[in-house]
Design an enzyme around this catalytic site. Structure first.
Site, PDB file in Angstrom:
ATOM      1  CG  ASP A 277      -2.202   0.855   0.912  1.00 27.91           C
ATOM      2  OD1 ASP A 277      -2.136   1.696   0.002  1.00 27.91           O
ATOM      3  OD2 ASP A 277      -3.228   0.693   1.611  1.00 27.91           O
TER       4      ASP A 277
HETATM    5  C1  BGC Z   1      -5.006   3.325   0.283  1.00 28.59           C
HETATM    6  C2  BGC Z   1      -5.203   2.360  -0.864  1.00 28.59           C
HETATM    7  C3  BGC Z   1      -5.106   3.105  -2.163  1.00 28.59           C
HETATM    8  C4  BGC Z   1      -3.781   3.795  -2.229  1.00 28.59           C
HETATM    9  C5  BGC Z   1      -3.527   4.525  -3.539  1.00 28.59           C
HETATM   10  C6  BGC Z   1      -3.761   4.147   0.118  1.00 28.59           C
HETATM   11  O1  BGC Z   1      -3.661   5.145   1.072  1.00 28.59           O
HETATM   12  O2  BGC Z   1      -4.979   2.602   1.494  1.00 28.59           O
HETATM   13  O3  BGC Z   1      -6.433   1.708  -0.739  1.00 28.59           O
HETATM   14  O4  BGC Z   1      -5.290   2.231  -3.236  1.00 28.59           O
HETATM   15  O5  BGC Z   1      -3.685   4.719  -1.167  1.00 28.59           O
HETATM   16  O6  BGC Z   1      -4.274   5.659  -3.662  1.00 28.59           O
END
Ligand code: BGC
Length: 732
Positions: A277
């Site tokens: 993530d």
């Molecule tokens: C979130 C993800 C997301 C990613 C990209 C993160 O902060 O937890 O779910 O896909 O950001 O935007």
């Protein structure tokens, strides 16, 4: 006539071809074997830096270095939405030595240009085919803009509405969430973008509902509740996964080899890649399991994280770790192979660049908006309807719409990021004027300065408008900073001064219809006692307010059902329907029973609940087999009648309970559901197939266990389903 038929067939055929080209997914047999050979050949040509580059995911904005694309040091990009810009990065990659195409990712969570209801709102429809269509159009639009990878679906189960991200999921139940996870995965990939099933795993159980917090999940529950939606998604071919931010039982998910490698790749045979993530690899330092970024990179890669999202950690340290012998070259090659595999199976090597000129015409098409309207309609949940105040009666000659939420404000959320398909989203007052008979006066007062109602703009004008109308429709809820990632709350009442307005509106003595656009179930006890009707939506998207107007006016019979239990108070959380029995169940509500002194046990609105303008009756629940072997099955049938005066849809739900087994089993467990359309007065027999092997649970070691014994079956329109039958589960 015949000519028209031929033309129609021809059209279907052509559409079929276009669809076939659009769809992405795993190839099989010789094609798959050929891809593995191509990957091996490519790997041989790659330098260490080029290999690491394939694992480096960077995003548009400050710090983005297109030179890294040109030199083969970046294999993946995110947050590019404007086709011209995507074209530029695609051109840059063609200047690199090996010209390995980019995978281009985006959080296309509930829409790209056409917006569908929030995922929790889509889940409220209990209509997987419709949800699949919503994902399909999201994928298609994103793909037309040049995106080929979406960071969705989020399949995290959550029973804690304090967590701001419940809006991205499908609620509290493993079966419903699994069916929806599969539908969304299929939809996205049919639309042309690789799905990312996320967040692996346990993110939705953040302790105290506080985002990013640790989770503690017993093995049995991990397998029975949290893992099934992931499995369902992989079973229909999800091509990538994203690891979670949280620590699971003490091990950060980003370094959890047991989950990422042993379970996901080992037991489940997943062949795609796993991304971290956002910055979660470098966060391993803060979790306290890495001294520096180099160690974080090493631990993540060796645990099974193939791609570093926005951390810059693989990019900076992985080559050094390999050279120093701390990361085996083979482990790096395996991660690169998985990324290349997805790129090959996605067809990126053969795909031309984004068609910049064609993109705008593929946004917000009539078909996409139709699906958005239907998804918004079916996501509306009627929670209360005292004395049939809804649909709005012919005697009502004036309606006061109150609350800034009635008029869309947030361009960021509700119009497409690329500005390709910008169109007016209908405000609720306009939509009501369109749906109600001519001559009904509709007035509007925002009352607040912003949608989320943090402060008043003109309360008095709102109350005056309410007092002058026959009926008040107030649209309130959560918006702005109250929803989504990082928006955990301990207080689940209406934010800001909205409750104050609601009470003042009720005090006018006029019947009040409360329309909610929230991001989670709120605590609605006061409203439940005092307003005439409650209409729950989870932000309906581009067509949301138009759909609400159709429901209020009676053009659409509401058919949404809660995907999460609504708590009576925050103190009840977690509140969910499939609880285990206790040794001290609630009987007469006295001390030493499992009750609260100051609150009921039950949810205010239970899981699966929602009213309709019709009434549905259940009769003659029955099974075809009284004895079902572990490897056998039975059919369960029930007759459902629409006893109302309007045609409508009912969500027929099937729950089981095994009253005696080796371990305690839930008091109710959803095992099937079907949304059926019934004309006024009509009866339909609804049939389910229950497989013996699906009726077990996992033990503390993670072993799946089936126990012989009585299986009670409950059928009805919510988790309180009352029509009952049973059969016996036998070994053979
Ligand atoms: C979130 C993800 C997301 C990613 C990209 C993160 O902060 O937890 O779910 O896909 O950001 O935007």
């Amino acid at each position: 006539m015949i000519r028209r038929l031929v033309a129609a067939l021809l059209f279907c055929g052509l559409a079929g071809v276009a669809l076939a080209q659009q769809q992405v997914g795993w190839k099989t047999g010789r094609e798959a074997a050929e891809i593995e050979r191509k990957i091996s050949a490519l790997l041989k040509q790659m330098t260490l830096e080029e290999k690491v580059g394939q694992l480096h995911l960077s995003g548009r904005g400050e710090g983005f270095d297109i030179e890294q694309v040109r030199t083969g040091r970046m294999g993946a990009v995110m947050n590019f939405v404007v086709p011209q810009e995507i074209r530029q990065v695609q051109e840059a990659v063609r200047q690199s030595r090996l010209r390995i195409p980019l995978i281009i990712g985006l959080d296309a969570v509930h829409g790209f240009s056409t917006y569908f209801p929030l995922p929790l709102g889509q889940a409220s429809s209990w209509n997987p085919a419709l949800i699949e269509q919503a994902a399909y159009w999201t994928g298609r639009e994103a793909r037309a803009a040049g995106v080929n990878w979406t960071f969705a679906p989020m399949v995290d189960i959550s029973r804690d509405p304090r967590w701001g991200r419940v809006l991205e999921g499908a609620g509290e139940d493993a079966h419903l969430a699994s069916v929806i996870a599969a539908a969304r995965t299929r939809g996205y990939q049919r639309g042309g973008v690789a799905a990312t099933v996320k967040h692996f795993v346990g993110y939705g159980a953040a302790e105290g509902g506080r985002d990013y917090n640790s989770t503690w999940i017993p093995t049995s529950q991990l397998h029975d509740l949290f893992l099934p939606p992931f499995k369902a998604s992989f079973d229909v071919g999800a091509m990538t996964a994203m690891a979670a931010f949280n620590a699971l039982n003490g091990m950060p998910a980003t370094a959890h080899r047991g989950m990422l490698t042993d379970l996901l790749r080992g037991q489940w045979g997943f062949r795609g890649f796993v991304t971290s993530d956002f910055g979660s690899i470098t966060e391993l330092r803060l979790h306290g399991i890495a001294r520096d970024d180099a160690e974080a990179a090493r631990k993540a890669l060796l645990a099974g994280i193939d791609m570093d999202m926005m951390g810059d950690v693989y990019h900076k340290h992985l080559a050094g770790e390999v050279k120093a012998g701390r990361v085996p070259a083979k482990a790096l090659d395996e991660a690169v192979r998985r990324v290349l595999r997805v790129k090959f199976h996605l067809g990126l090597f053969e795909r031309p660049d984004v068609d910049v000129a064609a993109a705008p015409s593929l946004m917000q098409t009539e078909e996409a908006r139709k699906v958005a309207r239907q998804a918004a309609r079916e996501g509306v949940i009627l929670l209360k309807n005292e004395r049939q105040v809804l649909p709005i009666a012919a005697s009502v000659k004036s309606v006061a719409v109150i609350g800034a939420m009635a008029v869309p404000e947030d361009e960021r959320v509700w119009t497409d990021p690329a500005g390709l398909g910008r169109r007016v989203v209908q405000p609720l007052p306009d939509a009501l004027r369109e749906q109600l008979p001519a001559g009904v006066e509709v007035t509007y007062q925002p009352a607040f300065s912003r949608n989320c109602g943090t402060e008043f703009k003109d309360k008095e004008a709102a109350l005056k408008a309410a007092a002058a109308a026959d009926l008040v429709v107030t649209m309130l809820g959560e918006d702005c900073e109250f929803m989504g990632e990082g928006a955990s709350r301990t207080d689940l009442r209406l934010p800001g001064v909205q409750q104050e307005l609601l009470e003042a509106l009720v005090a006018t003595g006029k019947p009040v219809v409360l329309v909610l656009a929230t991001a989670r179930p709120l605590v609605l006890g006061w409203a439940d006692r005092h307003v005439a009707a409650i209409v729950q939506t989870f932000h309906g998207g581009t067509e949301g307010r138009a759909a609400i107007a159709e429901v209020l006016a009676g053009k659409v019979n509401p058919s949404g059902r809660t995907p999460m239990s609504f708590p009576r108070s925050v103190g009840q959380i977690p509140v969910y329907y499939d609880q285990l029995p206790t040794g001290r169940p609630q009987k007469i509500r006295q001390r030493y029973e499992s009750i609260y002194m100051d609150e009921a046990n039950e949810a205010l609105y239970p899981f699966g609940f929602g009213l309709s303008y019709s009434r549905f009756a259940y009769a003659d629940p029955r099974v075809t087999n009284a004895r079902v072997p572990f490897d056998g099955a039975t059919e369960v049938a029930v007759d459902v009648t629409n006893q109302g005066e309007r045609d409508g849809q009912e969500v027929v739900q099937l729950y089981i309970r095994q009253p005696v087994a080796e371990r305690s089993r839930p008091l109710r467990l959803l095992k099937g559901f079907e949304k059926v359309f019934l004309k006024a007065g009509e009866t339909k027999t609804v049939r389910f197939r229950l497989e013996g092997r699906a009726l077990g649970g996992h033990d503390d070691t993670g072993r799946y266990q089936l126990d012989p014994g009585i299986i009670e079956v409950y059928l009805g329109g919510s988790s309180l389903a009352a029509a009952r039958t049973q059969f016996e589960l036998v070994k053979r």
